[in-house]
Write an enzyme that holds these catalytic residues in place. Structure first.
Site, PDB file in Angstrom:
ATOM      1  N   HIS A   1       0.196  -7.777  -1.692  1.00  0.00           N
ATOM      2  CA  HIS A   1       0.920  -8.416  -2.789  1.00  0.00           C
ATOM      3  C   HIS A   1       1.863  -9.595  -2.350  1.00  0.00           C
ATOM      4  CE1 HIS A   1       5.178  -6.344  -1.764  1.00  0.00           C
ATOM      5  NE2 HIS A   1       5.384  -7.287  -2.201  1.00  0.00           N
TER       6      HIS A   1
ATOM      7  N   ASP B   1      -1.942  -2.112  -0.423  1.00  0.00           N
ATOM      8  CA  ASP B   1      -0.911  -2.948  -0.565  1.00  0.00           C
ATOM      9  C   ASP B   1      -1.137  -3.399   0.667  1.00  0.00           C
ATOM     10  OD1 ASP B   1       0.574  -4.454  -1.626  1.00  0.00           O
ATOM     11  OD2 ASP B   1       2.117  -3.378  -1.300  1.00  0.00           O
TER      12      ASP B   1
ATOM     13  N   SER C   1       8.766  -7.986   2.695  1.00  0.00           N
ATOM     14  CA  SER C   1       7.340  -7.460   2.191  1.00  0.00           C
ATOM     15  C   SER C   1       6.636  -7.519   3.610  1.00  0.00           C
ATOM     16  CB  SER C   1       7.535  -7.600   1.039  1.00  0.00           C
ATOM     17  OG  SER C   1       7.902  -7.007  -0.196  1.00  0.00           O
TER      18      SER C   1
END
Length: 453
Positions: A156, A186, A261
């Site tokens: 993402h 992911d 992230s």
């Protein structure tokens, strides 16, 4: 929120390393002098005089002592205020080799691994309703997986980016190529044109325990580059749903923010045990704190290798069916005696589901020993299988349970998901079917509106 480009001038930098006697004589006696009554001083008057004298004496003595103390602290100079300073010899933080055997202090983990982490800045272009081209930016983190420039991050972080730049701890910035990624896990892999880099050492997330100390290095807010936060493992196998995709995560109470992230989650041996991926800041309109999540590294080691070698995840298990989440509305509408499970809307002819005997109207309730109550449960269960594996399905059909074995196909690269889109998220006369006509639409119609024999 994010900076679209790394700027050394914006980095937050800190130094690495402080009483008279009462013997009055009687007055001469005078004759014929009217007697004047003697005035008595009284108890309170005498006491007040004594107290006043005592206080004055204390003030004088205290001042003298304070002055003398100050003068003593200053070596007798007689001026200034004493300030204590430590003479402790500080031990320098050493960079250690991450070998899985040497336990380190948090500062040592940072010093030994920060050169293996990277800051990622992405930009993307889109066209608005007026036909104008607009540009947006986002930031994330990542870590070096090989000496020749392969980098791991979250899917993402780079999804939809038209350009990706990677910045190392030494400030060097590179244009990165997206080798591939997978939304179901992911995970994405980037490549920069560099050699002699310092890769991380992967640990085993299966060895992580609740209460273990863990550390995260990343790029919070896109500008607080190479920040480290620490905390404890709160849960080792927490099932959460992120934008409709199920994950089993390591839950931590480290400070995790946008920009973290894709960064590494490390143990005190400096090994990467997870990929920082998500956080909860609110839940059901309630503000929450200390709920961060990382993808267990054991779940994606083979995925990372697959992407590096093939540019995509190959061999993903595929059932070749269209499914949705069974619910009470569907159960009442279609006279089905259960209201939980995975409802089969259609079956691709000749596919794995067709060969296993699945058909329209079946409700899959178990895969192996795993109970399925929704399509998300099915997607999570499929991650444990590869193409060519066989699993036993428990199916509710026509009022009773049956079992059947399914041998999974390989998911076509163009599909992008383990199964077709969940078709039961909205209402409708057919249980929320989204209007996508299955291949056997006539069978679908006959099943629900014709004879169900």
């Amino acid at each position: 929120m994010y900076n679209d480009e790394f700027n050394n001038n914006d980095m937050y930098r800190f130094t690495n390393r402080d009483m008279p006697r009462d013997d009055y004589a009687p007055a001469p006696r005078q004759e014929n002098v009217p007697a004047v009554p003697a005035q008595r001083s009284g108890f309170f008057h005498r006491t007040w005089v004594k107290i006043t004298a005592l206080v004055l004496a204390c003030v004088v003595a205290g001042g003298a002592a304070g002055y003398g103390g100050a003068a003593l602290a200053k070596g007798g100079s007689g001026s200034g205020t004493a300030i204590s300073e430590s003479d402790r010899t500080v031990t320098a933080v050493k960079v250690k080799k991450v070998d899985g055997k040497t336990k380190m202090q948090p500062a040592e983990v940072y010093a030994s691994t920060v050169n293996s982490t990277v800051s990622i800045n992405c930009s993307s272009q889109s066209t608005n309703i007026f036909g104008q081209t607009t540009q947006s930016a986002s930031s994330g983190s990542g870590f070096i997986i090989s000496e020749d420039g392969y980098i791991v991050t979250n899917y993402h972080v780079i999804n939809g980016a038209s350009s990706v730049k990677v910045t190392l701890y030494n400030g060097a910035t590179y244009d990165a190529t997206v080798i591939g990624g997978d939304s179901d896990y992911d995970v994405a892999v980037l490549k920069i044109n560099a050699t002699g880099l310092t890769p991380v050492t992967l640990g085993n997330s299966a060895d992580v325990n609740v209460g273990d100390s863990v550390l995260a290095i990343g790029n919070p807010l896109g500008e607080l580059t190479f920040s480290m936060s620490g905390g404890y493992v709160s849960s080792c196998n927490r099932a959460i749903n992120v934008d409709g995709t199920p994950f089993n995560m390591i839950q931590v109470d480290c400070s995790i923010n946008p920009g973290n992230s894709g960064g590494p989650l490390m143990n005190l041996y400096g090994e990467v045990v997870g990929i920082v991926s998500a956080k909860y800041s609110t839940y059901s309109s309630t503000t929450v704190e200390g709920l961060g999540f990382a993808i267990p590294i054991d779940d994606v080691k083979s995925i990372i290798t697959d992407i590096m070698e093939n540019g995509a995840v190959t061999g993903k298990a595929y059932m070749a069916v269209t499914v949705g989440t069974m619910n009470s509305q569907m159960a009442a509408q279609y006279s089905i005696d259960i209201d939980q499970g995975v409802f089969v809307y259609s079956v691709v002819k000749g596919g794995a589901g067709d060969k296993a005997g699945l058909r329209l109207g079946d409700v899959i309730t178990k895969m192996g020993d795993t109970t399925l109550t929704s399509r998300q449960d099915l997607s999570a269960a499929l991650k444990s299988y590869r193409a060519g594996d066989t699993a036993t399905l428990t199916v509710f059909r026509d009022g009773s349970y049956i079992t059947t074995d399914i041998t999974f196909d390989q998911q076509p690269q163009i599909t992008g998901t383990d199964t077709e889109e969940d078709t039961s998220q909205s209402g409708g006369n057919n249980g929320g079917y989204n209007g996508q006509i299955p291949e056997n639409w006539q069978d679908f119609y006959n099943y629900f509106f014709g004879n169900r024999g």
